[in-house]
Design an enzyme around this catalytic site. Structure first.
Site, PDB file in Angstrom:
ATOM      1  N   GLY A   1       1.065  -1.567   0.073  1.00  0.00           N
ATOM      2  CA  GLY A   1      -0.271   0.101  -0.231  1.00  0.00           C
ATOM      3  C   GLY A   1       0.778   1.072   0.339  1.00  0.00           C
TER       4      GLY A   1
ATOM      5  CD1 TRP B   1       4.287   3.327  -4.534  1.00  0.00           C
ATOM      6  CD2 TRP B   1       3.382   2.443  -6.788  1.00  0.00           C
ATOM      7  NE1 TRP B   1       5.267   2.619  -5.346  1.00  0.00           N
ATOM      8  CE2 TRP B   1       5.074   2.441  -6.853  1.00  0.00           C
ATOM      9  CE3 TRP B   1       2.708   1.914  -8.018  1.00  0.00           C
ATOM     10  CZ2 TRP B   1       5.051   1.627  -8.110  1.00  0.00           C
ATOM     11  CZ3 TRP B   1       3.342   2.245  -9.400  1.00  0.00           C
ATOM     12  CH2 TRP B   1       4.504   1.737  -9.382  1.00  0.00           C
TER      13      TRP B   1
ATOM     14  CG  ASP C   1      -1.866  -6.860  -4.263  1.00  0.00           C
ATOM     15  OD1 ASP C   1      -1.935  -6.673  -4.850  1.00  0.00           O
ATOM     16  OD2 ASP C   1      -2.310  -8.025  -4.440  1.00  0.00           O
TER      17      ASP C   1
ATOM     18  CG  ASP D   1      -6.707 -12.262  -9.613  1.00  0.00           C
ATOM     19  OD1 ASP D   1      -6.525 -11.014 -11.428  1.00  0.00           O
ATOM     20  OD2 ASP D   1      -5.783 -12.877  -9.844  1.00  0.00           O
TER      21      ASP D   1
ATOM     22  CG  ASP E   1       4.621  -1.880  -8.103  1.00  0.00           C
ATOM     23  OD1 ASP E   1       5.353  -2.210  -8.713  1.00  0.00           O
ATOM     24  OD2 ASP E   1       5.102  -2.566  -7.008  1.00  0.00           O
TER      25      ASP E   1
ATOM     26  CE  LYS F   1       6.916  -4.094  -9.601  1.00  0.00           C
ATOM     27  NZ  LYS F   1       6.856  -4.747  -8.799  1.00  0.00           N
TER      28      LYS F   1
END
Length: 246
Positions: free
Chosen positions: A81, A83, A104, A120, A144, A184
């Site tokens: 957490g 970010w 997440d 998900d 990310d 990412k």
């Protein structure tokens, strides 16, 4: 600006601590020593961030100002957490006026001003739930996300690139005009179809390796700036830029 951390911290801990030999495997002991002695890990604790990843976002923002003026932010693959902590601050998000949504499949401890979904992102209901949670059109989509590593570099790259592609598609569907997308990725080449799609929809596309990413890591970040909007069928823009930063 985000500065590189020093080699000591206010608790008196010094860089170079060794982990006592226990039943840990040698590789696990080396990882733990690196983690304990990582100045970004120490600085994250001092500044109240949940992970060293906070400094990757802050470093990228120092140069590219992607947080400037952001009013709503969506954070994909948000655990633990850090970010979202930054996003909540820059958007002035509160429990009464949520402006940050995080998702997440791992559990995330509550963050003030952040609506957290334990789900998900590949779940078909995730995009609609995120848009409902954030309460409006986002200016910034962060990702990310990374697939669990297998140890096989090519497989890991393909799996993480798939997540990057899904995140990029989502960003193009939901971003406000002028918004940004940061995700990412792993070294090994970004798929041409993904780059082409981003260059059609954003004015600038860059690959970035922040100093706060560990030097031995294959991690990089893909930044797409200034979303062109959805008012027309996108066409290839000869002026769209792509570059790589160290």
């Amino acid at each position: 600006m985000s500065k590189a951390p020093t080699s000591t911290n206010r608790t008196g801990r010094k860089i170079g601590q060794k982990v006592k030999k226990t039943k840990l495997k040698a590789s696990s002991r080396r990882w733990l020593e690196r983690h304990i002695n990582d100045p970004y890990v120490q600085r994250a604790k001092l500044e109240g961030y949940r992970a060293r990843a906070a400094f990757k976002l802050l470093e990228i923002n120092d140069k590219h100002q992607i947080l400037k003026g952001a009013t709503r932010i969506i954070d994909l693959g948000a655990a633990p957490g850090s970010w979202s902590q930054i996003a909540s601050k820059v958007t002035d998000s509160t429990e009464d006026d949520i402006r940050v949504a995080a998702i997440d499949f791992l559990e995330i401890d509550p963050i003030p001003g952040v609506k957290i979904l334990q789900l998900d992102f590949l779940d078909p209901t995730a995009p609609d739930q995120l848009m409902e949670a954030v309460g409006g059109t986002p200016d910034l989509v962060l990702s990310d996300m990374a697939a669990p590593t297998t140890g096989h570099q090519k497989t890991d790259h393909i799996r993480t690139m798939h997540l990057c592609e899904v995140a990029a598609d989502f960003a193009v569907q939901v971003l406000a005009e002028g918004g940004h997308f940061l995700a990412k990725t792993f070294q090994g080449g970004t798929e041409k179809a993904l780059l082409d799609m981003l260059k059609k929809n954003f004015k600038q596309v860059l690959h970035i390796k922040p100093a706060s990413s560990r030097s031995e890591s294959v991690e990089m970040f893909l930044l797409a700036k200034h979303f062109k909007g959805r008012r027309h069928e996108p066409a290839i823009d000869a002026d769209a830029e792509e570059s790589t930063e160290d």
